[in-house]
Design a protein around this motif. Structure first.
Motif, short mmCIF file in Angstrom:
data_model
loop_
_atom_site.label_atom_id
_atom_site.label_comp_id
_atom_site.label_asym_id
_atom_site.label_seq_id
_atom_site.Cartn_x
_atom_site.Cartn_y
_atom_site.Cartn_z
N ALA A 167 -54.22 53.70 -35.72
CA ALA A 167 -53.11 53.44 -34.79
C ALA A 167 -53.38 54.06 -33.43
CB ALA A 167 -51.81 53.99 -35.35
N GLY A 168 -54.08 55.17 -33.40
CA GLY A 168 -54.39 55.82 -32.13
C GLY A 168 -53.24 56.71 -31.68
N PRO A 169 -53.53 57.83 -31.05
CA PRO A 169 -52.48 58.75 -30.60
C PRO A 169 -51.79 58.26 -29.34
CG PRO A 169 -54.62 59.57 -29.92
CD PRO A 169 -54.88 58.32 -30.74
N ALA A 170 -50.50 58.54 -29.22
CA ALA A 170 -49.75 58.20 -28.01
C ALA A 170 -49.75 59.42 -27.10
CB ALA A 170 -48.33 57.78 -28.37
N VAL A 171 -50.82 59.60 -26.34
CA VAL A 171 -50.99 60.81 -25.53
C VAL A 171 -50.73 60.58 -24.05
CG1 VAL A 171 -52.60 61.88 -27.14
CG2 VAL A 171 -53.47 60.37 -25.35
N VAL A 172 -50.70 59.33 -23.61
CA VAL A 172 -50.42 59.01 -22.21
C VAL A 172 -49.39 57.89 -22.16
CG1 VAL A 172 -52.69 59.72 -21.38
CG2 VAL A 172 -52.34 57.35 -22.10
N ASP A 215 -52.43 53.75 -20.76
CA ASP A 215 -53.20 54.03 -21.97
C ASP A 215 -54.33 52.99 -22.07
OD1 ASP A 215 -54.18 54.24 -24.61
OD2 ASP A 215 -52.24 54.99 -25.34
N GLU A 216 -55.52 53.39 -21.65
CA GLU A 216 -56.65 52.46 -21.60
C GLU A 216 -56.97 51.88 -22.97
OE1 GLU A 216 -58.05 51.41 -18.92
OE2 GLU A 216 -57.38 52.85 -17.41
#
Length: 334
Positions: free
Chosen positions: A32-37, A42-43
């Motif tokens: 899923a990938g982290p929601a960091v930006v 979010d590139e």
């Protein structure tokens, strides 16, 4: 068009899958990938969404067409869309509008918009290289002009359907290749020495540019969001005529001839007409027929304005710092 380079763990996993044959993969999970930006920057998220969506457009020369409906990709897309929607809902407040007043509410929303003065900058101050960057950025959408909104046609009926077809007929040049807006934009690209191949600049544009395209695809490809799809289109048409006049004048200032500016000049007149059709016949007609979806129309419009404003802020911020707005330098035409 071939697969672009990945930008993080999610897009890397998707690219890895797409390089294989669908028959070789069962239901390999995609992280899923982290929601960091923030989602607009979010590139990894935006490129991943764009890859998934493009499978339903023209696809990639090095990807099997069977991936469009493969469970691994459709599952990944659903997960990415949940993150995308959550980010959009944080960006745009919920609407509460009477279905009878949707055209007026759209007009008020547009009138209150105070997005960055990107069009004025391009008209008066932009260098030729900055204008080339702007055109390269816009090519991600304009070379598939109107296609994301065409998904809504079979999902509408009555007055709203007729209105959307009227708008789309103009976008597609009424069946004449040389008048299709995507072809007019291709001529603008060639006049600036840019490669006008479909998707050529996808690997060079930032997340916020991909987000402009992904917003339309998200709404267009999901029947649940048909109201948002036409709301975004209405906001786009209602805010397009004056900026396109400025883009055309800016390109003329830089030496562009009639062929180079025709795309922008065409939109000055066409979008002035489309504005009324989109607000009243398309969105107004849809809301009266589907009052439960009136707020979706406003949500789509507000999202469109917000994403476009952030796109403009990003470009202006880069240029004010004497930096390129692209991830890599613009190349010349092939």
């Amino acid at each position: 068009m071939r697969l672009p380079q990945s930008r993080g763990p999610v897009s890397a996993a998707i690219v890895h899958l797409l390089r294989r044959a669908p028959s070789e993969v069962d239901t390999a999970p995609v992280p899923a990938g982290p929601a960091v930006v923030p989602v607009l920057h979010d590139e990894d998220l935006q490129l991943s969404l764009w890859l998934c969506y493009e499978l339903s457009y023209r696809g990639f020369d090095d990807v099997d067409d069977g991936w469009e409906t493969a469970p691994s990709i459709t599952g990944a897309r659903r997960g990415l869309e949940r993150r995308w929607l959550a980010g959009l809902e944080q960006l745009v407040p919920a609407a509460d509008v009477d279905a009878r007043h949707v055209p007026r509410a759209l007009a008020e929303l547009v009138a209150a918009d105070d997005g960055p003065p990107l069009a004025k900058y391009l008209q008066r101050r932009a260098s030729r290289e900055q204008f080339r960057e702007f055109v390269a950025q816009r090519s991600v959408y304009h070379l598939k002009e109107a296609d994301p909104h065409s998904w809504a046609i079979p999902r509408l009926s009555g007055r709203a359907k007729a209105a959307l077809i009227e708008i789309q007929a103009d976008e597609y040049g009424h069946g004449r290749l040389e008048r299709m807006h995507s072809e007019l934009f291709r001529a603008t690209m060639r006049s600036l020495g840019l490669d006008s191949s479909y998707g050529h600049f996808v690997g060079q544009v930032p997340a916020v540019t991909l987000a402009v395209s992904n917003l339309m695809s998200f709404f267009g490809l999901n029947r649940r969001w048909v109201g948002a799809a036409i709301g975004q289109l209405a906001a786009f048409e209602m805010t397009s005529s004056l900026p396109n006049r400025r883009y055309g004048n800016g390109l003329r200032r830089l030496g562009g001839d009639a062929g180079a500016t025709r795309f922008y000049d065409e939109h000055v007149e066409a979008d002035a007409v489309h504005e009324q059709v989109a607000a009243h016949d398309l969105c107004g007609g849809f809301a009266l027929e589907n009052p439960h979806a009136a707020n979706d129309v406003m949500f789509g419009a507000a999202c469109g304005l917000a994403v476009e404003a952030e796109f403009g802020r990003y470009l202006l911020g880069q240029w004010e710092n004497d930096a390129s707005s692209l991830l890599a330098a613009v190349d010349t035409a092939a």
